[in-house]
Design a protein around this motif. Structure first.
Motif, PDB file in Angstrom:
ATOM      1  N   ARG A 282       0.458  -3.700  -8.735  1.00 52.52           N
ATOM      2  CA  ARG A 282      -0.249  -2.483  -9.160  1.00 52.52           C
ATOM      3  C   ARG A 282      -0.085  -2.275 -10.669  1.00 52.52           C
ATOM      4  O   ARG A 282       1.032  -2.127 -11.151  1.00 52.52           O
ATOM      5  CB  ARG A 282       0.281  -1.283  -8.380  1.00 52.52           C
ATOM      6  CG  ARG A 282      -0.498  -0.031  -8.619  1.00 52.52           C
ATOM      7  CD  ARG A 282      -0.208   1.089  -7.626  1.00 52.52           C
ATOM      8  NE  ARG A 282       1.161   1.163  -7.208  1.00 52.52           N
ATOM      9  CZ  ARG A 282       1.547   1.572  -5.985  1.00 52.52           C
ATOM     10  NH1 ARG A 282       0.667   1.928  -5.083  1.00 52.52           N
ATOM     11  NH2 ARG A 282       2.818   1.629  -5.679  1.00 52.52           N
TER      12      ARG A 282
ATOM     13  N   SER B  20      -4.044  -8.517 -13.392  1.00 47.71           N
ATOM     14  CA  SER B  20      -2.736  -8.017 -12.938  1.00 47.71           C
ATOM     15  C   SER B  20      -1.643  -9.065 -13.064  1.00 47.71           C
ATOM     16  O   SER B  20      -0.461  -8.732 -12.984  1.00 47.71           O
ATOM     17  CB  SER B  20      -2.827  -7.531 -11.488  1.00 47.71           C
ATOM     18  OG  SER B  20      -3.109  -8.617 -10.626  1.00 47.71           O
TER      19      SER B  20
ATOM     20  N   LYS C 218      -1.653 -12.105 -11.190  1.00 39.58           N
ATOM     21  CA  LYS C 218      -1.431 -12.791  -9.903  1.00 39.58           C
ATOM     22  C   LYS C 218      -1.133 -14.281 -10.061  1.00 39.58           C
ATOM     23  O   LYS C 218      -0.164 -14.782  -9.502  1.00 39.58           O
ATOM     24  CB  LYS C 218      -2.642 -12.623  -8.980  1.00 39.58           C
ATOM     25  CG  LYS C 218      -2.975 -11.211  -8.598  1.00 39.58           C
ATOM     26  CD  LYS C 218      -4.263 -11.127  -7.788  1.00 39.58           C
ATOM     27  CE  LYS C 218      -5.475 -11.723  -8.439  1.00 39.58           C
ATOM     28  NZ  LYS C 218      -5.946 -11.031  -9.646  1.00 39.58           N
TER      29      LYS C 218
ATOM     30  N   VAL D  66     -10.045  -8.705  -1.361  1.00 41.58           N
ATOM     31  CA  VAL D  66     -10.007  -7.478  -0.553  1.00 41.58           C
ATOM     32  C   VAL D  66     -11.387  -7.003  -0.129  1.00 41.58           C
ATOM     33  O   VAL D  66     -11.494  -6.129   0.732  1.00 41.58           O
ATOM     34  CB  VAL D  66      -9.273  -6.320  -1.273  1.00 41.58           C
ATOM     35  CG1 VAL D  66      -7.813  -6.636  -1.491  1.00 41.58           C
ATOM     36  CG2 VAL D  66      -9.952  -5.956  -2.574  1.00 41.58           C
TER      37      VAL D  66
ATOM     38  N   ALA E 118       3.424  -2.521  -2.382  1.00 47.27           N
ATOM     39  CA  ALA E 118       2.874  -2.495  -3.732  1.00 47.27           C
ATOM     40  C   ALA E 118       4.030  -2.587  -4.711  1.00 47.27           C
ATOM     41  O   ALA E 118       5.076  -1.965  -4.502  1.00 47.27           O
ATOM     42  CB  ALA E 118       2.080  -1.220  -3.967  1.00 47.27           C
TER      43      ALA E 118
ATOM     44  N   ALA F 211      -2.083  -4.374   1.607  1.00 42.66           N
ATOM     45  CA  ALA F 211      -0.782  -4.853   1.139  1.00 42.66           C
ATOM     46  C   ALA F 211       0.348  -4.376   2.040  1.00 42.66           C
ATOM     47  O   ALA F 211       0.347  -3.239   2.502  1.00 42.66           O
ATOM     48  CB  ALA F 211      -0.542  -4.383  -0.286  1.00 42.66           C
TER      49      ALA F 211
ATOM     50  N   GLY G 176      -8.928 -11.429  -7.104  1.00 48.26           N
ATOM     51  CA  GLY G 176      -8.874  -9.981  -6.957  1.00 48.26           C
ATOM     52  C   GLY G 176      -9.908  -9.413  -6.012  1.00 48.26           C
ATOM     53  O   GLY G 176      -9.753  -8.322  -5.474  1.00 48.26           O
TER      54      GLY G 176
ATOM     55  N   TYR H 110      -6.596  -2.499  -1.855  1.00 46.42           N
ATOM     56  CA  TYR H 110      -5.316  -3.161  -2.113  1.00 46.42           C
ATOM     57  C   TYR H 110      -4.191  -2.431  -1.383  1.00 46.42           C
ATOM     58  O   TYR H 110      -3.333  -3.047  -0.764  1.00 46.42           O
ATOM     59  CB  TYR H 110      -5.008  -3.202  -3.607  1.00 46.42           C
ATOM     60  CG  TYR H 110      -5.950  -4.034  -4.440  1.00 46.42           C
ATOM     61  CD1 TYR H 110      -6.380  -5.291  -4.034  1.00 46.42           C
ATOM     62  CD2 TYR H 110      -6.409  -3.558  -5.663  1.00 46.42           C
ATOM     63  CE1 TYR H 110      -7.235  -6.050  -4.816  1.00 46.42           C
ATOM     64  CE2 TYR H 110      -7.264  -4.306  -6.451  1.00 46.42           C
ATOM     65  CZ  TYR H 110      -7.674  -5.553  -6.020  1.00 46.42           C
ATOM     66  OH  TYR H 110      -8.522  -6.292  -6.796  1.00 46.42           O
ATOM     67  N   GLU H 111      -4.210  -1.111  -1.471  1.00 46.48           N
ATOM     68  CA  GLU H 111      -3.173  -0.313  -0.796  1.00 46.48           C
ATOM     69  C   GLU H 111      -3.239  -0.520   0.714  1.00 46.48           C
ATOM     70  O   GLU H 111      -2.214  -0.613   1.384  1.00 46.48           O
ATOM     71  CB  GLU H 111      -3.350   1.171  -1.126  1.00 46.48           C
ATOM     72  CG  GLU H 111      -3.178   1.521  -2.589  1.00 46.48           C
ATOM     73  CD  GLU H 111      -1.735   1.515  -3.084  1.00 46.48           C
ATOM     74  OE1 GLU H 111      -0.799   1.468  -2.255  1.00 46.48           O
ATOM     75  OE2 GLU H 111      -1.553   1.557  -4.314  1.00 46.48           O
TER      76      GLU H 111
ATOM     77  N   TYR I 248       0.790  -6.264  -3.489  1.00 45.44           N
ATOM     78  CA  TYR I 248      -0.195  -5.758  -4.451  1.00 45.44           C
ATOM     79  C   TYR I 248       0.516  -5.530  -5.775  1.00 45.44           C
ATOM     80  O   TYR I 248       1.441  -4.728  -5.843  1.00 45.44           O
ATOM     81  CB  TYR I 248      -0.801  -4.477  -3.887  1.00 45.44           C
ATOM     82  CG  TYR I 248      -1.581  -3.589  -4.839  1.00 45.44           C
ATOM     83  CD1 TYR I 248      -2.305  -4.077  -5.922  1.00 45.44           C
ATOM     84  CD2 TYR I 248      -1.633  -2.218  -4.604  1.00 45.44           C
ATOM     85  CE1 TYR I 248      -3.031  -3.242  -6.743  1.00 45.44           C
ATOM     86  CE2 TYR I 248      -2.359  -1.365  -5.417  1.00 45.44           C
ATOM     87  CZ  TYR I 248      -3.053  -1.888  -6.484  1.00 45.44           C
ATOM     88  OH  TYR I 248      -3.771  -1.055  -7.294  1.00 45.44           O
TER      89      TYR I 248
ATOM     90  N   ARG J 292     -11.648  -0.911  -5.481  1.00 45.10           N
ATOM     91  CA  ARG J 292     -10.673  -1.839  -4.911  1.00 45.10           C
ATOM     92  C   ARG J 292      -9.275  -1.275  -4.693  1.00 45.10           C
ATOM     93  O   ARG J 292      -8.582  -1.703  -3.768  1.00 45.10           O
ATOM     94  CB  ARG J 292     -10.558  -3.079  -5.801  1.00 45.10           C
ATOM     95  CG  ARG J 292     -11.788  -3.959  -5.760  1.00 45.10           C
ATOM     96  CD  ARG J 292     -11.520  -5.211  -6.546  1.00 45.10           C
ATOM     97  NE  ARG J 292     -12.702  -6.047  -6.678  1.00 45.10           N
ATOM     98  CZ  ARG J 292     -12.730  -7.132  -7.422  1.00 45.10           C
ATOM     99  NH1 ARG J 292     -11.658  -7.509  -8.094  1.00 45.10           N
ATOM    100  NH2 ARG J 292     -13.842  -7.838  -7.493  1.00 45.10           N
TER     101      ARG J 292
END
Length: 163
Positions: free
Chosen positions: A92, A4, A6, A73, A136, A133, A70, A129-130, A90, A125
């Motif tokens: 996304r 993603s 990060k 979570v 997002a 976070a 990652g 994450y949702e 997050y 996952r």
């Protein structure tokens, strides 16, 4: 999710904000004396997740940009600690884009069970994450600069949360 952005976005965000940057994957490697993939291969998934949780929970910082792995979570106490340190965002990215970005899935040090696919990982996952976070940020197809700008907008001037 892996891929993603990060770590890369985190470095650029830290520069933009004039803050320290912490990559927990590097912290794990330093603490364990192994590369992430070596840790997974030699000790297994649960030991990897335990090491990641311990590394994250060892952080005692404020006004920093942190890029967790990652799989952070997967351990609730790790995520609660990150939330206690500040805002959690997050990044996304849709699964098809992640699949295009990641070409070294078996050597990259991604915390996956044997036989698990990136799609399986995403399905497991994404809801986590949702859940953890504070916000997002949809970054599909964005350049690094666009992603950093989107993260800054998501922070809405509330960063750093505490000094």
């Amino acid at each position: 999710m892996p891929g993603s952005g990060k770590s890369t976005v985190g470095v650029l965000l830290a520069k933009a904000l004039g803050l320290p940057f912490i990559d927990t994957d590097l912290l794990i490697q330093q603490r364990e004396g192994l590369l992430l993939q070596e840790l997974l291969d030699q000790r297994g998934l649960d030991a990897f997740l335990d090491a990641e949780e311990a590394a994250i929970r060892s952080l005692d910082c404020r006004a920093s940009v942190i890029a967790p792995g990652g799989s952070a979570v997967c351990r609730e106490r790790a995520m609660e600690h990150l939330r206690a340190l500040g805002r959690v965002l997050y990044l996304r990215v849709p699964l098809p884009e992640l699949e295009r970005r990641i070409d070294n899935i078996t050597t990259r040090g991604i915390a996956m069970a044997p036989g698990q696919t990136l799609a399986d990982l995403y399905a497991y996952r994404a809801p986590l994450y949702e859940r953890f976070a504070g916000a997002a940020v949809d970054v599909a197809g964005d350049t690094l600069e666009q992603t950093v700008a989107a993260v800054l907008r998501a922070l809405g001037g509330r960063f750093p949360p505490r000094l």
